[in-house]
Design a protein around this motif. Structure first.
Motif, PDB file in Angstrom:
ATOM      1  N   ALA A  42     -32.605  -9.143 -31.437  1.00  0.00           N
ATOM      2  CA  ALA A  42     -34.035  -8.902 -31.236  1.00  0.00           C
ATOM      3  C   ALA A  42     -34.614  -9.886 -30.214  1.00  0.00           C
ATOM      4  O   ALA A  42     -35.422  -9.497 -29.367  1.00  0.00           O
ATOM      5  N   TYR A  46     -36.351  -8.850 -26.720  1.00  0.00           N
ATOM      6  CA  TYR A  46     -37.691  -9.340 -26.398  1.00  0.00           C
ATOM      7  C   TYR A  46     -37.694 -10.028 -25.030  1.00  0.00           C
ATOM      8  O   TYR A  46     -38.530  -9.743 -24.171  1.00  0.00           O
ATOM      9  N   LEU A  51     -39.234  -5.947 -24.405  1.00  0.00           N
ATOM     10  CA  LEU A  51     -39.856  -5.239 -25.525  1.00  0.00           C
ATOM     11  C   LEU A  51     -40.762  -6.219 -26.251  1.00  0.00           C
ATOM     12  O   LEU A  51     -40.534  -7.427 -26.212  1.00  0.00           O
ATOM     13  N   SER A  52     -41.756  -5.696 -26.933  1.00  0.00           N
ATOM     14  CA  SER A  52     -42.550  -6.591 -27.772  1.00  0.00           C
ATOM     15  C   SER A  52     -41.665  -7.064 -28.913  1.00  0.00           C
ATOM     16  O   SER A  52     -40.685  -6.398 -29.277  1.00  0.00           O
ATOM     17  N   CYS A  53     -42.001  -8.190 -29.479  1.00  0.00           N
ATOM     18  CA  CYS A  53     -41.215  -8.732 -30.586  1.00  0.00           C
ATOM     19  C   CYS A  53     -41.173  -7.738 -31.743  1.00  0.00           C
ATOM     20  O   CYS A  53     -40.110  -7.483 -32.311  1.00  0.00           O
ATOM     21  N   ALA A  54     -42.307  -7.168 -32.076  1.00  0.00           N
ATOM     22  CA  ALA A  54     -42.375  -6.210 -33.185  1.00  0.00           C
ATOM     23  C   ALA A  54     -41.527  -4.977 -32.907  1.00  0.00           C
ATOM     24  O   ALA A  54     -40.819  -4.485 -33.793  1.00  0.00           O
ATOM     25  N   ASP A  55     -41.548  -4.474 -31.667  1.00  0.00           N
ATOM     26  CA  ASP A  55     -40.743  -3.295 -31.325  1.00  0.00           C
ATOM     27  C   ASP A  55     -39.251  -3.606 -31.395  1.00  0.00           C
ATOM     28  O   ASP A  55     -38.463  -2.790 -31.889  1.00  0.00           O
ATOM     29  N   ALA A  56     -38.857  -4.763 -30.907  1.00  0.00           N
ATOM     30  CA  ALA A  56     -37.445  -5.142 -30.947  1.00  0.00           C
ATOM     31  C   ALA A  56     -36.964  -5.256 -32.393  1.00  0.00           C
ATOM     32  O   ALA A  56     -35.898  -4.748 -32.746  1.00  0.00           O
ATOM     33  N   ARG A  57     -37.766  -5.890 -33.232  1.00  0.00           N
ATOM     34  CA  ARG A  57     -37.387  -6.045 -34.638  1.00  0.00           C
ATOM     35  C   ARG A  57     -37.331  -4.697 -35.353  1.00  0.00           C
ATOM     36  O   ARG A  57     -36.417  -4.442 -36.128  1.00  0.00           O
ATOM     37  N   GLU A  58     -38.290  -3.843 -35.082  1.00  0.00           N
ATOM     38  CA  GLU A  58     -38.305  -2.514 -35.712  1.00  0.00           C
ATOM     39  C   GLU A  58     -37.101  -1.685 -35.255  1.00  0.00           C
ATOM     40  O   GLU A  58     -36.469  -1.003 -36.072  1.00  0.00           O
ATOM     41  N   LEU A  59     -36.773  -1.732 -33.987  1.00  0.00           N
ATOM     42  CA  LEU A  59     -35.654  -0.986 -33.449  1.00  0.00           C
ATOM     43  C   LEU A  59     -34.339  -1.380 -34.118  1.00  0.00           C
ATOM     44  O   LEU A  59     -33.458  -0.550 -34.336  1.00  0.00           O
ATOM     45  N   GLU A  63     -37.836  -4.609 -39.516  1.00  0.00           N
ATOM     46  CA  GLU A  63     -39.183  -4.411 -40.053  1.00  0.00           C
ATOM     47  C   GLU A  63     -39.389  -2.926 -40.329  1.00  0.00           C
ATOM     48  O   GLU A  63     -38.859  -2.090 -39.602  1.00  0.00           O
TER      49      GLU A  63
END
Length: 64
Positions: A42, A46, A51-59, A63
């Motif tokens: 992630a 990022y 990618l945004s941090c949240a998008d990377a983690r969700e992918l 999250e």
């Protein structure tokens, strides 16, 4: 049932090499280390894929 993008991310050439490597390690790592490698992936997504941090983690399934 959850959808995992990990198999696709490992083979996608647009995913940075360091992220793909961390994902591969996560797939074979003991359960207690899996999250560590996914977090590493992630961070690379990022930083290098912008990618945004949240998008990377969700992918990566970190999250909901």
């Amino acid at each position: 049932m959850s959808l995992s993008f990990l198999p696709l991310l490992v083979v996608e050439e647009d995913v940075p090499v360091l992220a793909r490597s961390a994902i591969r390690r996560a797939k074979t790592a003991p359960l207690e280390l899996r999250r560590v490698y996914l977090m590493e992936a992630a961070e690379v997504l990022y930083r290098d894929a912008h990618l945004s941090c949240a998008d990377a983690r969700e992918l990566l399934g970190l999250e909901p």
